[in-house]
Design an enzyme around this catalytic site. Structure first.
Site, PDB file in Angstrom:
ATOM      1  N   SER A 141       1.232   7.355  -2.971  1.00 29.59           N
ATOM      2  CA  SER A 141       2.124   8.386  -2.407  1.00 29.59           C
ATOM      3  C   SER A 141       2.027   9.648  -3.258  1.00 29.59           C
ATOM      4  O   SER A 141       1.770   9.562  -4.473  1.00 29.59           O
ATOM      5  CB  SER A 141       3.575   7.899  -2.431  1.00 29.59           C
ATOM      6  OG  SER A 141       4.459   8.978  -2.177  1.00 29.59           O
ATOM      7  N   TYR A 154      10.520   4.626  -7.140  1.00 33.09           N
ATOM      8  CA  TYR A 154       9.395   4.599  -6.198  1.00 33.09           C
ATOM      9  C   TYR A 154       8.195   5.335  -6.810  1.00 33.09           C
ATOM     10  O   TYR A 154       7.059   4.863  -6.737  1.00 33.09           O
ATOM     11  CB  TYR A 154       9.843   5.241  -4.887  1.00 33.09           C
ATOM     12  CG  TYR A 154       8.805   5.291  -3.795  1.00 33.09           C
ATOM     13  CD1 TYR A 154       8.472   4.158  -3.058  1.00 33.09           C
ATOM     14  CD2 TYR A 154       8.165   6.486  -3.466  1.00 33.09           C
ATOM     15  CE1 TYR A 154       7.528   4.214  -2.035  1.00 33.09           C
ATOM     16  CE2 TYR A 154       7.229   6.561  -2.445  1.00 33.09           C
ATOM     17  CZ  TYR A 154       6.916   5.420  -1.727  1.00 33.09           C
ATOM     18  OH  TYR A 154       5.980   5.488  -0.723  1.00 33.09           O
TER      19      TYR A 154
HETATM   20  N1  NAD Z   1       5.968   7.225   5.501  1.00 26.78           N
HETATM   21  C1  NAD Z   1       5.627   8.058   4.534  1.00 26.78           C
HETATM   22  O1  NAD Z   1       5.943   9.239   4.587  1.00 26.78           O
HETATM   23  C2  NAD Z   1       4.829   7.563   3.363  1.00 26.78           C
HETATM   24  C3  NAD Z   1       4.414   8.510   2.434  1.00 26.78           C
HETATM   25  C4  NAD Z   1       3.672   8.082   1.339  1.00 26.78           C
HETATM   26  C5  NAD Z   1       3.351   6.743   1.204  1.00 26.78           C
HETATM   27  N2  NAD Z   1       3.768   5.837   2.128  1.00 26.78           N
HETATM   28  C6  NAD Z   1       3.367   4.441   1.923  1.00 26.78           C
HETATM   29  O2  NAD Z   1       2.642   4.012   3.063  1.00 26.78           O
HETATM   30  C7  NAD Z   1       2.822   2.613   3.263  1.00 26.78           C
HETATM   31  C8  NAD Z   1       3.343   2.335   4.675  1.00 26.78           C
HETATM   32  O3  NAD Z   1       4.563   3.049   4.823  1.00 26.78           O
HETATM   33  P1  NAD Z   1       5.245   3.356   6.236  1.00 26.78           P
HETATM   34  O4  NAD Z   1       6.059   4.576   6.034  1.00 26.78           O
HETATM   35  O5  NAD Z   1       4.235   3.327   7.339  1.00 26.78           O
HETATM   36  O6  NAD Z   1       6.247   2.112   6.285  1.00 26.78           O
HETATM   37  P2  NAD Z   1       6.804   1.169   7.452  1.00 26.78           P
HETATM   38  O7  NAD Z   1       8.069   0.594   6.917  1.00 26.78           O
HETATM   39  O8  NAD Z   1       6.823   1.878   8.753  1.00 26.78           O
HETATM   40  O9  NAD Z   1       5.687   0.025   7.494  1.00 26.78           O
HETATM   41  C9  NAD Z   1       5.489  -0.869   6.421  1.00 26.78           C
HETATM   42  C10 NAD Z   1       5.040  -2.219   6.980  1.00 26.78           C
HETATM   43  O10 NAD Z   1       4.851  -3.118   5.881  1.00 26.78           O
HETATM   44  C11 NAD Z   1       5.462  -4.358   6.195  1.00 26.78           C
HETATM   45  N3  NAD Z   1       5.861  -5.024   4.966  1.00 26.78           N
HETATM   46  C12 NAD Z   1       6.884  -4.716   4.129  1.00 26.78           C
HETATM   47  N4  NAD Z   1       6.929  -5.579   3.100  1.00 26.78           N
HETATM   48  C13 NAD Z   1       5.920  -6.463   3.306  1.00 26.78           C
HETATM   49  C14 NAD Z   1       5.460  -7.584   2.582  1.00 26.78           C
HETATM   50  N5  NAD Z   1       6.068  -7.993   1.473  1.00 26.78           N
HETATM   51  N6  NAD Z   1       4.384  -8.269   3.048  1.00 26.78           N
HETATM   52  C15 NAD Z   1       3.757  -7.873   4.199  1.00 26.78           C
HETATM   53  N7  NAD Z   1       4.158  -6.801   4.920  1.00 26.78           N
HETATM   54  C16 NAD Z   1       5.225  -6.109   4.489  1.00 26.78           C
HETATM   55  C17 NAD Z   1       6.673  -3.979   7.056  1.00 26.78           C
HETATM   56  O11 NAD Z   1       7.123  -5.085   7.822  1.00 26.78           O
HETATM   57  C18 NAD Z   1       6.109  -2.851   7.892  1.00 26.78           C
HETATM   58  O12 NAD Z   1       5.503  -3.309   9.090  1.00 26.78           O
HETATM   59  C19 NAD Z   1       3.784   2.148   2.163  1.00 26.78           C
HETATM   60  O13 NAD Z   1       3.031   1.655   1.079  1.00 26.78           O
HETATM   61  C20 NAD Z   1       4.502   3.426   1.786  1.00 26.78           C
HETATM   62  O14 NAD Z   1       5.024   3.386   0.479  1.00 26.78           O
HETATM   63  C21 NAD Z   1       4.502   6.217   3.205  1.00 26.78           C
END
Ligand code: NAD
Length: 263
Positions: A141, A154
């Protein structure tokens, strides 16, 4: 020239998510790879897998060692060797560090750091045992580079992801296994809206303000933008890149001041 993942099995953890997970799975699918969609339950993974031409669903909590090992065995039986892993599964925690509980911090680091390590460990062992080459892309991130209130924990977890990415690149280069990371900026997803909703009653407006004030480019980074970079890093077009964390953030981390102050 095009990115071609034909014949490659690519595991995407947390692939059932409607944010990054979907953007990454779509990009893998469209570049010809077989998407192996992991999520917490088989139902979630199967529902997501139905959206792609060539996908296999597998359940498993990446923070649990038994689940990870069962998941790798199942994939091996059904799909054969895995050629690429995208460590996308992750959780957030929008709380000041001094206000978070031990349980919350344990869970954050169990999923966002230890989980990635366990998936990488299983993947590398499988590759070395079968004398194969494959690549890793971790989802980090922008918070690992510059952060904000309520994000210290985080930011710490994602900084660990960057360090792990660099270290794995060092250790695995001798086997031609590459390890890189993608650091998304703010993406429209349930995770983003629910975290932002903890400090503002209108998370959608907060995101709109972020777009105009805190990015060089005045549009939202999409999950698919991140997926496109992920498939590049899995492909041979990036054969000389390892240990890097690439920000896909519309320029967020380049800004010293809010656009409003200076333009
Ligand atoms: N959304 C953002 O703006 C953003 C920005 C930077 C980084 N990220 C990173 O991107 C990744 C995805 O984020 P997102 O926003 O799409 O999240 P999201 O919550 O929409 O999706 C995350 C998915 O991971 C699954 N998950 C959670 N814990 C789990 C586990 N222990 N084992 C297996 N699956 C698991 C959830 O069920 C979900 O389907 C994460 O690593 C997040 O930190 C997101």
């Amino acid at each position: 020239m095009k990115i071609d993942l034909n014949g490659k099995n690519i595991l995407v953890t947390g692939g059932a998510g409607d944010g990054l997970g979907q953007g990454i799975c779509e990009a893998v699918d469209q570049s010809g790879g077989r998407v192996i969609v992991n999520d917490l339950t088989l139902e979630m993974a199967q529902r997501a897998a139905e959206k792609y031409k060539n996908a296999f669903a597998v359940e498993g909590d990446i923070s649990k060692a038994d689940d990870v090992s069962r998941m790798f065995d199942r994939i091996r039986e059904e799909c054969g060797i895995i050629h690429g892993v995208v460590n996308n599964a992750g959780i957030g925690l929008g709380k000041n560090a001094h206000e978070a509980s031990e349980t919350e911090v344990d869970r954050l680091y169990e999923v966002d750091v230890k989980g990635i390590w366990m998936v990488c460990r299983a993947f590398v062992k499988q590759l070395l045992a079968s004398n194969e080459v494959g690549h890793i892309v971790n989802i980090s991130s922008v918070q690992a580079f510059a952060t904000m209130h309520r994000m210290a924990l985080y930011a710490g977890a994602k900084s660990a992801v960057n360090g792990l990415t660099r270290g794995l690149a060092v250790e695995l280069g001798q086997y031609n296994i590459r390890c890189n990371a993608v650091a998304p900026g703010l993406i429209y997803s349930e995770q983003s809206l629910s975290i932002i909703g903890k400090w503002t009653p209108d998370p959608v407006k907060w995101m709109e303000d972020h777009k105009s004030d805190h990015q060089c480019l005045n549009f939202f980074t999409s999950a698919r933008d991140c997926g496109n970079v992920v498939v590049f890093l899995l492909s041979e077009l990036s054969r000389s890149i390892t240990g890097q964390t690439i920000c896909v953030d519309n320029g967020t981390i380049n800004l010293l001041y809010n656009n409003e102050y200076t333009s």
